[in-house]
Write a protein that holds these residues in place. Structure first.
Motif, mmCIF file in Angstrom:
data_model
loop_
_atom_site.group_PDB
_atom_site.id
_atom_site.type_symbol
_atom_site.label_atom_id
_atom_site.label_comp_id
_atom_site.label_asym_id
_atom_site.label_seq_id
_atom_site.Cartn_x
_atom_site.Cartn_y
_atom_site.Cartn_z
ATOM 1 N N VAL A 107 3.342 -6.169 17.310
ATOM 2 C CA VAL A 107 3.324 -5.053 18.247
ATOM 3 C C VAL A 107 4.238 -3.946 17.727
ATOM 4 O O VAL A 107 5.463 -4.085 17.724
ATOM 5 C CB VAL A 107 3.757 -5.497 19.658
ATOM 6 N N GLY A 108 3.626 -2.873 17.260
ATOM 7 C CA GLY A 108 4.394 -1.757 16.718
ATOM 8 C C GLY A 108 5.145 -2.098 15.460
ATOM 9 O O GLY A 108 6.118 -1.417 15.112
ATOM 10 N N SER A 109 4.717 -3.134 14.749
ATOM 11 C CA SER A 109 5.457 -3.631 13.590
ATOM 12 C C SER A 109 4.596 -3.742 12.344
ATOM 13 O O SER A 109 4.897 -4.516 11.444
ATOM 14 C CB SER A 109 6.069 -5.005 13.910
ATOM 15 N N GLY A 110 3.528 -2.970 12.273
ATOM 16 C CA GLY A 110 2.664 -3.037 11.112
ATOM 17 C C GLY A 110 3.397 -2.742 9.812
ATOM 18 O O GLY A 110 3.055 -3.289 8.765
ATOM 19 N N GLN A 111 4.439 -1.893 9.899
ATOM 20 C CA GLN A 111 5.199 -1.561 8.697
ATOM 21 C C GLN A 111 5.890 -2.783 8.101
ATOM 22 O O GLN A 111 6.286 -2.766 6.930
ATOM 23 C CB GLN A 111 6.243 -0.480 9.002
ATOM 24 N N ALA A 112 6.009 -3.850 8.869
ATOM 25 C CA ALA A 112 6.605 -5.084 8.343
ATOM 26 C C ALA A 112 5.658 -5.838 7.425
ATOM 27 O O ALA A 112 6.090 -6.699 6.656
ATOM 28 C CB ALA A 112 7.034 -5.992 9.501
ATOM 29 N N LEU A 113 4.360 -5.507 7.490
ATOM 30 C CA LEU A 113 3.358 -6.222 6.706
ATOM 31 C C LEU A 113 2.769 -5.401 5.572
ATOM 32 O O LEU A 113 2.050 -5.933 4.730
ATOM 33 C CB LEU A 113 2.215 -6.684 7.611
ATOM 34 N N SER A 114 3.045 -4.096 5.555
ATOM 35 C CA SER A 114 2.426 -3.228 4.560
ATOM 36 C C SER A 114 3.328 -2.057 4.234
ATOM 37 O O SER A 114 3.995 -1.513 5.121
ATOM 38 C CB SER A 114 1.080 -2.707 5.075
ATOM 39 N N THR A 115 3.323 -1.653 2.981
ATOM 40 C CA THR A 115 4.060 -0.457 2.565
ATOM 41 C C THR A 115 3.129 0.737 2.394
ATOM 42 O O THR A 115 3.579 1.825 2.033
ATOM 43 C CB THR A 115 4.803 -0.714 1.244
ATOM 44 N N ALA A 116 1.828 0.545 2.636
ATOM 45 C CA ALA A 116 0.865 1.632 2.504
ATOM 46 C C ALA A 116 1.019 2.618 3.654
ATOM 47 O O ALA A 116 1.530 2.273 4.728
ATOM 48 C CB ALA A 116 -0.561 1.074 2.480
ATOM 49 N N GLU A 117 0.574 3.863 3.450
ATOM 50 C CA GLU A 117 0.649 4.896 4.479
ATOM 51 C C GLU A 117 -0.687 5.635 4.564
ATOM 52 O O GLU A 117 -1.026 6.374 3.640
ATOM 53 C CB GLU A 117 1.778 5.884 4.159
ATOM 54 N N PRO A 118 -1.453 5.503 5.645
ATOM 55 C CA PRO A 118 -1.251 4.498 6.693
ATOM 56 C C PRO A 118 -1.681 3.122 6.194
ATOM 57 O O PRO A 118 -2.561 3.014 5.335
ATOM 58 C CB PRO A 118 -2.170 4.974 7.816
ATOM 59 N N GLY A 119 -1.063 2.092 6.736
ATOM 60 C CA GLY A 119 -1.304 0.744 6.235
ATOM 61 C C GLY A 119 -2.174 -0.102 7.131
ATOM 62 O O GLY A 119 -2.200 -1.326 6.968
ATOM 63 N N THR A 120 -2.895 0.522 8.073
ATOM 64 C CA THR A 120 -3.623 -0.250 9.074
ATOM 65 C C THR A 120 -4.584 -1.262 8.454
ATOM 66 O O THR A 120 -4.643 -2.422 8.879
ATOM 67 C CB THR A 120 -4.401 0.689 10.010
ATOM 68 N N ALA A 121 -5.340 -0.844 7.446
ATOM 69 C CA ALA A 121 -6.313 -1.753 6.837
ATOM 70 C C ALA A 121 -5.615 -2.944 6.196
ATOM 71 O O ALA A 121 -6.045 -4.099 6.365
ATOM 72 C CB ALA A 121 -7.157 -1.004 5.801
ATOM 73 N N GLU A 122 -4.526 -2.688 5.481
ATOM 74 C CA GLU A 122 -3.791 -3.785 4.840
ATOM 75 C C GLU A 122 -3.140 -4.687 5.882
ATOM 76 O O GLU A 122 -3.133 -5.913 5.736
ATOM 77 C CB GLU A 122 -2.735 -3.233 3.893
ATOM 78 N N VAL A 123 -2.604 -4.091 6.934
ATOM 79 C CA VAL A 123 -1.995 -4.872 8.010
ATOM 80 C C VAL A 123 -3.023 -5.824 8.618
ATOM 81 O O VAL A 123 -2.750 -7.011 8.831
ATOM 82 C CB VAL A 123 -1.424 -3.934 9.100
ATOM 83 N N LEU A 124 -4.205 -5.333 8.881
ATOM 84 C CA LEU A 124 -5.249 -6.169 9.472
ATOM 85 C C LEU A 124 -5.670 -7.292 8.529
ATOM 86 O O LEU A 124 -5.909 -8.423 8.965
ATOM 87 C CB LEU A 124 -6.441 -5.303 9.867
ATOM 88 N N ARG A 125 -5.741 -7.016 7.251
ATOM 89 C CA ARG A 125 -6.071 -8.087 6.298
ATOM 90 C C ARG A 125 -4.978 -9.142 6.272
ATOM 91 O O ARG A 125 -5.267 -10.351 6.199
ATOM 92 C CB ARG A 125 -6.280 -7.495 4.897
ATOM 93 N N GLU A 126 -3.732 -8.715 6.341
ATOM 94 C CA GLU A 126 -2.625 -9.671 6.386
ATOM 95 C C GLU A 126 -2.673 -10.497 7.668
ATOM 96 O O GLU A 126 -2.445 -11.710 7.652
ATOM 97 C CB GLU A 126 -1.285 -8.937 6.285
ATOM 98 N N LEU A 127 -2.971 -9.873 8.776
ATOM 99 C CA LEU A 127 -3.051 -10.604 10.038
ATOM 100 C C LEU A 127 -4.187 -11.625 10.010
ATOM 101 O O LEU A 127 -4.037 -12.728 10.545
ATOM 102 C CB LEU A 127 -3.237 -9.620 11.198
ATOM 103 N N ARG A 128 -5.297 -11.268 9.354
ATOM 104 C CA ARG A 128 -6.380 -12.260 9.240
ATOM 105 C C ARG A 128 -5.925 -13.454 8.404
ATOM 106 O O ARG A 128 -6.301 -14.603 8.677
ATOM 107 C CB ARG A 128 -7.629 -11.610 8.613
ATOM 108 N N ARG A 129 -5.110 -13.187 7.394
ATOM 109 C CA ARG A 129 -4.583 -14.277 6.569
ATOM 110 C C ARG A 129 -3.637 -15.166 7.366
ATOM 111 O O ARG A 129 -3.554 -16.381 7.130
ATOM 112 C CB ARG A 129 -3.838 -13.686 5.356
ATOM 113 N N LEU A 130 -2.940 -14.599 8.320
ATOM 114 C CA LEU A 130 -1.881 -15.307 9.026
ATOM 115 C C LEU A 130 -2.345 -16.040 10.274
ATOM 116 O O LEU A 130 -1.570 -16.798 10.860
ATOM 117 C CB LEU A 130 -0.761 -14.323 9.398
ATOM 118 N N VAL A 131 -3.594 -15.831 10.699
ATOM 119 C CA VAL A 131 -4.064 -16.460 11.928
ATOM 120 C C VAL A 131 -5.082 -17.552 11.601
ATOM 121 O O VAL A 131 -5.862 -17.439 10.656
ATOM 122 C CB VAL A 131 -4.689 -15.412 12.885
#
Length: 250
Positions: A107-131
């Motif tokens: 929640v409001g912490s996508g920057q913890a999973l990605s250094t890209a700007e914007p990193g939404t796509a990478e964040v979502l891929r990481e979340l899929r890996r983690l669930v």
């Protein structure tokens, strides 16, 4: 003089989240009876603790780089009888090996999973890996409610750009591309934002009014005034979506 400015004491959640919305989110996440919950950028982990309280067999891990917030999380877990079912670790979440978990909170912490700007796509891929398959992700993600003007951007956070965020439709499309289906889509309302932003500064504002000549007063005043000015520029422009996402089974 030892008195120092208080920090975030009036915030229940570190996001614009009402009690009613939080209750609905917890009920939805708890319905699947998760065994493991992972909170990325957990802060003091209020939502994690509520999910654990709703699912007595679940265990939770919170990851954050802010030791002060983690200590608050540990105190709250102890006070609620959840200390034996929680682990809080002070470390970066980039490339974390702490998953997969049945519920992943970000929640409001996508920057913890990605250094890209914007990193939404990478964040979502990481979340899929983690669930886990059959699990749930709660993503709290910023989005533009409308395109910001140049004047609005100039008053937001330093270096704010129009491409810092997507619109909500694009965020949902990226979630689908990353391997999710959106179970529930909701966005913070104006009242939630006002309660959050007011509570974010309230204790410090009261402290400053009582200590105008304190050695820390000048820097505290500058920080409060800067943040309030930023809020006035993104107010009604920046939104926050709470997306409950179901991973597509691989």
């Amino acid at each position: 003089m030892t008195d120092t400015p208080p920090r975030l004491g009036r915030l229940t959640f570190h996001s614009p989240l009402s009690e009613a919305r939080a209750a609905g989110i917890v009920q939805r996440l708890a319905a699947n009876r998760p065994r493991t919950v992972l909170d990325i950028g957990c802060g003091w982990a209020e939502l994690l603790l509520r999910v654990l309280a709703a699912v007595p067999d679940a265990k939770g891990t919170g990851v954050d780089i802010n030791g002060t917030d983690l200590e608050r999380a540990r105190r709250n877990a102890e006070a609620r009888g959840l200390a034996d079912r929680t682990e809080f670790v002070e470390e970066s979440a980039l490339g974390t090996r702490r998953g997969p978990a049945d519920v992943v909170l970000c929640v409001g912490s996508g920057q913890a999973l990605s250094t890209a700007e914007p990193g939404t796509a990478e964040v979502l891929r990481e979340l899929r890996r983690l669930v886990t398959d059959g699990g749930r992700v709660l993503l709290g993600e910023g989005f533009w409610q409308r395109p910001p003007t140049a004047a609005e951007l100039s008053g937001m956070w330093p270096g704010a750009r129009a491409d810092d965020h997507h619109d909500l439709a694009t965020v949902l499309d990226l979630a689908v591309e990353a391997g999710f289906r959106p179970e529930w889509t909701e966005t913070a309302g104006a009242g939630e934002w006002e309660e959050f932003e007011s509570a974010y500064q309230a204790d410090t504002e009261v402290w400053l009014a009582a200590h105008p000549d304190h050695p820390l007063a000048a820097e505290t005043r500058e920080r409060l005034d800067r943040h309030r000015g930023q809020w006035m520029h993104y107010r009604g422009v920046l939104g926050l979506a709470y997306l409950t996402l179901v991973p597509v089974v691989r």
